[in-house]
Scaffold this active site. Structure first.
Site, mmCIF file in Angstrom:
data_model
loop_
_atom_site.group_PDB
_atom_site.id
_atom_site.type_symbol
_atom_site.label_atom_id
_atom_site.label_comp_id
_atom_site.label_asym_id
_atom_site.label_seq_id
_atom_site.Cartn_x
_atom_site.Cartn_y
_atom_site.Cartn_z
ATOM 1 N N ASN A 112 -3.505 8.767 -0.459
ATOM 2 C CA ASN A 112 -3.958 7.859 0.599
ATOM 3 C C ASN A 112 -2.834 7.196 1.394
ATOM 4 O OD1 ASN A 112 -3.202 6.058 -1.321
ATOM 5 N ND2 ASN A 112 -5.093 4.880 -1.356
ATOM 6 N N HIS A 115 0.658 2.333 0.028
ATOM 7 C CA HIS A 115 0.287 1.269 -0.914
ATOM 8 C C HIS A 115 0.622 -0.060 -0.270
ATOM 9 C CE1 HIS A 115 0.205 -1.184 -4.588
ATOM 10 N NE2 HIS A 115 1.314 -1.731 -4.120
ATOM 11 N N GLU A 126 6.432 -6.913 -6.805
ATOM 12 C CA GLU A 126 6.608 -5.534 -6.329
ATOM 13 C C GLU A 126 7.852 -5.414 -5.446
ATOM 14 O OE1 GLU A 126 2.885 -4.200 -4.647
ATOM 15 O OE2 GLU A 126 1.896 -4.222 -6.605
HETATM 16 P P1 CMP Z 1 -2.916 1.835 -4.213
HETATM 17 O O1 CMP Z 1 -3.149 0.811 -3.171
HETATM 18 O O2 CMP Z 1 -1.570 2.431 -4.274
HETATM 19 O O3 CMP Z 1 -3.273 1.215 -5.656
HETATM 20 C C1 CMP Z 1 -3.864 1.959 -6.699
HETATM 21 C C2 CMP Z 1 -4.069 3.370 -6.330
HETATM 22 O O4 CMP Z 1 -4.912 4.101 -7.203
HETATM 23 C C3 CMP Z 1 -4.792 3.439 -5.002
HETATM 24 O O5 CMP Z 1 -3.948 3.027 -3.963
HETATM 25 C C4 CMP Z 1 -5.210 4.898 -4.967
HETATM 26 O O6 CMP Z 1 -4.204 5.746 -4.478
HETATM 27 C C5 CMP Z 1 -5.413 5.194 -6.445
HETATM 28 N N1 CMP Z 1 -6.834 5.362 -6.718
HETATM 29 C C6 CMP Z 1 -7.778 4.414 -6.667
HETATM 30 N N2 CMP Z 1 -8.987 4.943 -6.948
HETATM 31 C C7 CMP Z 1 -8.779 6.256 -7.202
HETATM 32 C C8 CMP Z 1 -9.617 7.336 -7.556
HETATM 33 N N3 CMP Z 1 -10.930 7.162 -7.734
HETATM 34 N N4 CMP Z 1 -9.053 8.534 -7.737
HETATM 35 C C9 CMP Z 1 -7.727 8.698 -7.580
HETATM 36 N N5 CMP Z 1 -6.876 7.711 -7.245
HETATM 37 C C10 CMP Z 1 -7.399 6.507 -7.038
#
Ligand code: CMP
Length: 140
Positions: A112, A115, A126
């Site tokens: 995605n 972060h 962090e």
């Molecule tokens: P981030 O903001 O980096 O913080 C936690 C991360 O976990 C989130 O972004 C996603 O990239 C990951 N994440 C959250 N939910 C899922 C999911 N259902 N499957 C895979 N990765 C996830």
């Protein structure tokens, strides 16, 4: 003005979108205070995402975050934490609002693009995970 941490994730760096994402954030009023390019070790990614240790996606998350280069950024703005979370959009790009970083650049919930810290306290922790006080003072 407050500070927050962003990480441009391996999918976005590998796709050549790091510069566009930084420009997008600068255009929305964030000032770049510190930046690095690095590749997380398994230990670093496991520690950074330690709060998610019990989640079913933890293994996939650590695997992904160590799969390539990332760019940690320290950003400054008024109410930086909330402002950045708004600018990046929902975790799932399918649910992210138009014009957000994840709507524009993320592939999936896991891959995605970016972060962002979720509280001022986590932002401070962090930021210090990736940057020293000297790094931050040097660019004041
Ligand atoms: P981030 O903001 O980096 O913080 C936690 C991360 O976990 C989130 O972004 C996603 O990239 C990951 N994440 C959250 N939910 C899922 C999911 N259902 N499957 C895979 N990765 C996830």
């Amino acid at each position: 003005m407050t500070h927050t941490l962003a990480i441009i994730k391996p999918d976005a760096v590998a796709a050549g979108n790091a510069g566009r994402i930084i420009a997008h954030l600068e255009e929305r009023g964030f000032r770049l205070l510190a930046a690095r390019m690095t590749r997380l070790t398994r230990d670093q990614a496991s520690e950074f995402y330690g709060v998610h240790r019990e989640r079913p996606f933890y293994g996939e998350l650590v695997e992904f975050m160590t799969s390539g280069a990332v760019m940690p950024l320290v950003l400054k703005a008024e109410s930086a934490v909330g402002k950045l979370r708004e600018a990046i959009g929902s975790t799932d790009p399918a649910e992210a609002a138009d014009g957000t970083v994840r709507k524009l650049y993320a592939e999936s919930k896991a891959r995605n693009a970016i972060h962002a810290s979720d509280s001022d306290e986590n932002a401070a922790n962090e930021i210090h995970f990736f940057f020293s006080d000297a790094d931050l003072l040097a660019t004041r």
